[in-house]
Design an enzyme around this catalytic site. Structure first.
Site, mmCIF file in Angstrom:
data_model
loop_
_atom_site.group_PDB
_atom_site.id
_atom_site.type_symbol
_atom_site.label_atom_id
_atom_site.label_comp_id
_atom_site.label_asym_id
_atom_site.label_seq_id
_atom_site.Cartn_x
_atom_site.Cartn_y
_atom_site.Cartn_z
ATOM 1 N N ASP A 72 0.863 -1.174 0.000
ATOM 2 C CA ASP A 72 0.000 0.000 0.000
ATOM 3 C C ASP A 72 0.900 1.224 0.000
ATOM 4 O OD1 ASP A 72 -2.901 0.652 0.074
ATOM 5 O OD2 ASP A 72 -2.228 1.956 1.695
ATOM 6 N N GLY A 156 0.782 7.132 -11.711
ATOM 7 C CA GLY A 156 0.328 7.952 -10.586
ATOM 8 C C GLY A 156 0.844 9.382 -10.644
HETATM 9 P P1 ITT Z 1 -3.836 -1.976 -5.370
HETATM 10 O O1 ITT Z 1 -4.518 -1.528 -4.092
HETATM 11 O O2 ITT Z 1 -4.626 -2.982 -6.139
HETATM 12 O O3 ITT Z 1 -2.423 -2.434 -5.127
HETATM 13 P P2 ITT Z 1 -3.823 0.866 -6.032
HETATM 14 O O4 ITT Z 1 -3.311 1.657 -7.196
HETATM 15 O O5 ITT Z 1 -5.196 1.206 -5.535
HETATM 16 O O6 ITT Z 1 -3.712 -0.700 -6.367
HETATM 17 P P3 ITT Z 1 -2.756 1.811 -3.533
HETATM 18 O O7 ITT Z 1 -4.060 1.730 -2.829
HETATM 19 O O8 ITT Z 1 -1.519 1.369 -2.824
HETATM 20 O O9 ITT Z 1 -2.772 0.981 -4.875
HETATM 21 O O10 ITT Z 1 -2.576 3.321 -4.021
HETATM 22 C C1 ITT Z 1 -1.349 3.742 -4.504
HETATM 23 C C2 ITT Z 1 -1.512 5.102 -5.170
HETATM 24 O O11 ITT Z 1 -0.496 5.996 -4.675
HETATM 25 C C3 ITT Z 1 -1.286 5.001 -6.656
HETATM 26 O O12 ITT Z 1 -2.478 4.725 -7.342
HETATM 27 C C4 ITT Z 1 -0.697 6.368 -6.975
HETATM 28 O O13 ITT Z 1 -1.717 7.319 -7.058
HETATM 29 C C5 ITT Z 1 0.138 6.663 -5.721
HETATM 30 N N1 ITT Z 1 1.503 6.076 -5.863
HETATM 31 C C6 ITT Z 1 2.048 5.107 -5.089
HETATM 32 N N2 ITT Z 1 3.278 4.766 -5.521
HETATM 33 C C7 ITT Z 1 3.515 5.531 -6.592
HETATM 34 C C8 ITT Z 1 4.582 5.637 -7.493
HETATM 35 O O14 ITT Z 1 5.650 4.861 -7.394
HETATM 36 N N3 ITT Z 1 4.489 6.521 -8.484
HETATM 37 C C9 ITT Z 1 3.409 7.292 -8.594
HETATM 38 N N4 ITT Z 1 2.330 7.265 -7.821
HETATM 39 C C10 ITT Z 1 2.373 6.387 -6.810
#
Ligand code: ITT
Length: 198
Positions: A72, A156
């Protein structure tokens, strides 16, 4: 050598690709949730990255009966008191949309000068098996939020996340450099030994 199997409890294809790259060469066969279409939806209702990572790992490990990694992550912006934080992927609502999230972030920081645009990416990584949680760790990476998107790599908030040392965004720098310093690389590094020793 016995091939280890690891399920990564993510639906985010770009996050999955980064995890694949970062765990390459360790003799681990990786599965993602795309390999388990009937896996339950995990509600991310924890208050911290660690809680949510643990929830994803434990729930999916129970379902798959395999060693599972939950991740996460998100962006904490100082001028916004740590927002969007655990709400990063859905900052601008549903369905999740990276470009709309970036536009919202820029709007919120419209009157904030460069010197006050400090931010950090955070990544919590949890490991679990059928018996429950094994370990949770966290990694962080500092940066500055730019005033317009730049670059096309990553996902992201990467087009807005400037690394001061390079004066470029992660989206401009590309995965090779991102993997040497990212929050995800640091968190996975901390858990690699446990993963390999298990
Ligand atoms: P899962 O829960 O299925 O793993 P998700 O995209 O919803 O997918 P998260 O809840 O962990 O995952 O949210 C992570 C968000 O944080 C991601 O969608 C981006 O908006 C931001 N983020 C995290 N790591 C990042 C990165 O390396 N580069 C850019 N944005 C990032």
């Amino acid at each position: 050598m016995k091939i280890r199997e690891l399920v990564v409890a993510t639906k985010n294809k770009k996050k999955m690709q980064e995890i694949r790259d970062l765990l390459k060469g360790n003799g681990i066969k990786l599965y993602s949730l795309a390999d388990f279409p009937d896996a339950p939806n995990v509600r991310e209702d924890g208050k911290t990255f660690k809680e949510n990572a643990a929830k994803k790992a434990v729930r999916i490990a129970k379902f798959t009966r395999k060693l599972t990694l939950g991740e996460d992550s998100g962006l904490e912006v100082k001028a916004l008191n740590g927002a969007p934080g655990i709400y990063s992927s859905r900052f601008s609502g549903w369905p999740k949309d990276d470009q709309r999230n970036n536009r919202k972030l820029l709007r919120k920081l419209k009157d904030v000068v460069r010197s006050s645009r400090g931010a950090a990416y955070k990544s919590a990584v949890a490991l679990a098996d059928i018996n429950g949680l094994i370990k949770v760790v966290e990694g962080a990476c500092s940066g500055i939020i730019g005033d317009a998107p730049k670059g096309t790599c990553g996902f992201g908030y990467d087009p807005l996340f400037i690394i001061p040392k390079y004066k470029k965004t992660f989206a401009q720098l590309g995965e090779k450099i991102k993997h040497t310093m990212s929050h995800r690389a640091k968190a996975l590094d901390k858990i690699k030994k446990t993963l390999i020793d298990l």
